[in-house]
Design a protein around this motif. Structure first.
Motif, mmCIF file in Angstrom:
data_model
loop_
_atom_site.group_PDB
_atom_site.id
_atom_site.type_symbol
_atom_site.label_atom_id
_atom_site.label_comp_id
_atom_site.label_asym_id
_atom_site.label_seq_id
_atom_site.Cartn_x
_atom_site.Cartn_y
_atom_site.Cartn_z
ATOM 1 N N UNK A 167 0.819 -1.213 0.000
ATOM 2 C CA UNK A 167 0.000 0.000 0.000
ATOM 3 C C UNK A 167 0.851 1.259 0.000
ATOM 4 N N UNK A 168 1.905 1.275 0.814
ATOM 5 C CA UNK A 168 2.759 2.449 0.876
ATOM 6 C C UNK A 168 2.892 3.003 2.285
ATOM 7 N N UNK A 169 3.915 3.789 2.456
ATOM 8 C CA UNK A 169 4.203 4.419 3.751
ATOM 9 C C UNK A 169 3.396 5.710 3.840
ATOM 10 N N UNK A 170 2.136 5.584 4.225
ATOM 11 C CA UNK A 170 1.204 6.703 4.220
ATOM 12 C C UNK A 170 0.694 7.008 5.623
ATOM 13 N N UNK A 171 0.102 8.171 5.818
ATOM 14 C CA UNK A 171 -0.432 8.522 7.139
ATOM 15 C C UNK A 171 -1.533 7.566 7.579
ATOM 16 N N UNK A 172 -1.715 7.462 8.897
ATOM 17 C CA UNK A 172 -2.718 6.580 9.499
ATOM 18 C C UNK A 172 -3.713 7.423 10.282
ATOM 19 N N UNK A 173 -4.992 7.087 10.178
ATOM 20 C CA UNK A 173 -6.039 7.774 10.933
ATOM 21 C C UNK A 173 -6.177 7.109 12.289
ATOM 22 N N UNK A 174 -6.021 7.892 13.364
ATOM 23 C CA UNK A 174 -6.126 7.358 14.707
ATOM 24 C C UNK A 174 -7.561 7.100 15.114
ATOM 25 N N UNK A 175 -7.745 6.592 16.330
ATOM 26 C CA UNK A 175 -9.074 6.241 16.816
ATOM 27 C C UNK A 175 -9.876 7.442 17.275
ATOM 28 N N UNK A 176 -9.276 8.617 17.276
ATOM 29 C CA UNK A 176 -10.036 9.837 17.545
ATOM 30 C C UNK A 176 -10.064 10.735 16.310
ATOM 31 N N UNK A 177 -9.721 10.165 15.154
ATOM 32 C CA UNK A 177 -9.799 10.905 13.905
ATOM 33 C C UNK A 177 -8.576 11.719 13.557
ATOM 34 N N UNK A 178 -7.608 11.842 14.457
ATOM 35 C CA UNK A 178 -6.436 12.652 14.121
ATOM 36 C C UNK A 178 -5.502 11.858 13.207
ATOM 37 N N UNK A 179 -4.744 12.570 12.405
ATOM 38 C CA UNK A 179 -3.884 11.952 11.390
ATOM 39 C C UNK A 179 -2.483 11.792 11.942
ATOM 40 N N UNK A 180 -1.959 10.574 11.887
ATOM 41 C CA UNK A 180 -0.585 10.297 12.289
ATOM 42 C C UNK A 180 0.288 10.283 11.044
ATOM 43 N N UNK A 181 1.348 11.070 11.052
ATOM 44 C CA UNK A 181 2.308 11.049 9.962
ATOM 45 C C UNK A 181 2.938 9.663 9.860
ATOM 46 N N UNK A 182 3.446 9.292 8.687
ATOM 47 C CA UNK A 182 4.012 7.946 8.528
ATOM 48 C C UNK A 182 5.045 7.578 9.592
#
Length: 452
Positions: A154-169
């Motif tokens: 898929x790729x080294x991309x950001x992840x959506x946390x369990x409270x909706x905030x975006x985690x950088x790769x």
């Protein structure tokens, strides 16, 4: 005249060192075909599984982070972590630690081993360390393999946390690694239970199955609407408490308690196994375990640990209820909606707004308002409200929530369609479902205090 010949004293045989015993036991373990097969499977199968599932149009959305598997490579190892905590790790600890002593009973090789090593204590330490090493290799294989499969596919991309905030790769990679490290604590607890069963029950098949049986019973208990203090008193809670790492701020309280309880279990069960091993009569070649001794020396102290942990947790935190109440659900949902609304705004190329400007609130009821708004259930209904700059009207959206006993919930959008309905959003990495349509959240079960 005869000369008296003095006999030279024969030096006493020294016990084999722990290092040599450890190498010997490790080679014995790795020479078994089933252990080699497990190592190979743990280092290859997760990568193939994650890569294959990530390319499918139908994703395991009922699994935590499963809905993000085709959006980022860091969702795959978290899906694998959930599977490992429920199924793989209990079975792996059973096969490795649950058989490390019993195999000598089945093969009748205790006399040879005792003559070669000449120390009960060093035999126990060598076997315990060898089994621990193999378990660490298996866990590391699952973590590395699943992460590699996800990132490559898929790729080294950001992840959506369990409270909706975006985690950088980079942040996502660090949190994924930390989550896998955290589940080592309950894995060690199950491994120690395996050592105890292997020593106490001898060649009995129950010794081999003991870690899996204990894990199954605790997993069933986690599914029940138990008080938070009881839930946290079980070492199995650490298998799911890593969820708190993916909120901002991180929900570390339940995770640290779960790790602490698991480590206490690991130390206690290992100490009980050591005590039983030193007191065992190895002259009895038909030894097949002692059910009464396993109960009094093994099971009862571990059950007592649950009672002690419950008393300490209940006394230190007012956590005698389910831990799920109206205020927590509303706060968690409002926070997640605010983060995901900004993500949707970015994806739709609309003017950016801050969370302070949105001022998101949520009003939730349970059972149509006919019952108290607390506890798990799939009958939660929430209305989310927010404001946009220079717009007088207040926006609102409806969600149906399915909240489980461990605090995880799935929010399902119920209108208006243009806000939280299903539609595809074009992103730089491909078309993705509307982030406000369905999303996972997490309610911290321990009491929370408002920021002062």
């Amino acid at each position: 005249m005869t000369a008296a010949v003095a006999e030279a004293p024969v030096p006493a045989a020294r016990p084999v060192s722990v290092a040599r015993g450890y190498r010997f036991e490790l080679v014995k373990l790795l020479s078994q075909w089933r252990i080699r097969l497990l190592v190979l499977a743990c280092w290859i199968a997760p990568a193939l599984f994650v890569a294959a599932v990530s390319q499918q149009s139908s994703l395991p959305v009922d699994t935590l982070f499963g809905r993000w598997m085709n959006a980022t490579g860091w969702a795959g190892p978290l899906v694998m972590l959930g599977f490992a905590g429920t199924y793989a790790l209990p079975l792996l600890t059973s096969v490795v630690a649950g058989d490390v002593f019993a195999v000598e009973d089945r093969l009748g090789t205790w006399r040879h081993l005792l003559v070669a090593v000449r120390s009960y204590r060093r035999i126990f330490v060598a076997k315990a360390l060898a089994s621990l090493t193999v378990i660490l290799v298996l866990v590391a294989g699952m973590a590395v393999s699943s992460a590699a499969g996800g990132v490559v596919a898929v790729g080294n991309r950001p992840l959506i946390g369990l409270d909706g905030h975006v985690l950088a790769p980079g942040d996502a990679a660090g949190q994924v690694l930390l989550a896998w490290v955290c589940v080592l604590a309950p894995a060690l607890a199950l491994a120690a239970v395996g050592l105890l069963g292997s020593v106490a029950l001898g060649r009995s098949p129950m010794g081999l199955l003991l870690p899996a049986v204990v894990a199954l019973v605790m997993q069933l208990a986690q599914m029940l609407p138990l008080p938070v203090a009881v839930r946290l008193a079980l070492p199995s809670y650490a298998f799911i408490a890593w969820n708190g790492l993916f909120t901002s701020p991180a929900q570390l309280g339940p995770l640290l308690i779960g790790i602490g309880v698991s480590l206490v279990w690991a130390v206690t069960a290992t100490a009980l196994a050591y005590r039983l091993f030193l007191r065992r009569d190895f002259t009895n070649l038909t030894y097949d375990g002692s059910g009464r001794r396993a109960l009094t020396v093994g099971a009862l102290p571990l059950v007592g640990l649950i009672g002690v942990a419950f008393a300490i947790i209940a006394a230190s935190t007012p956590a005698l209820g389910s831990g799920i109440d109206q205020d927590k659900v509303q706060g968690s949902l409002a926070t997640a909606f605010g983060h995901l609304y900004r993500l949707q705004t970015e994806q739709l190329h609309r003017p950016d707004v801050t969370e302070e400007q949105l001022a998101v609130t949520a009003a939730c009821t349970k059972g149509g308002g006919l019952i108290a708004a607390e506890g798990p259930g799939n009958d939660w209904r929430c209305v989310v409200s927010w404001h946009l700059p220079d717009v007088e009207a207040t926006g609102s959206a409806i969600y149906q929530l399915d909240v489980t006993a461990d605090g995880r919930y799935v929010a399902d959008g119920d209108g208006p369609k243009e806000v939280n309905g299903y539609f595809q959003v074009r992103t730089p990495t491909g078309d993705q479902p509307n982030p406000l349509w369905q999303f996972d959240g997490n309610v911290e079960l321990l009491p929370t205090h408002p920021k002062g």
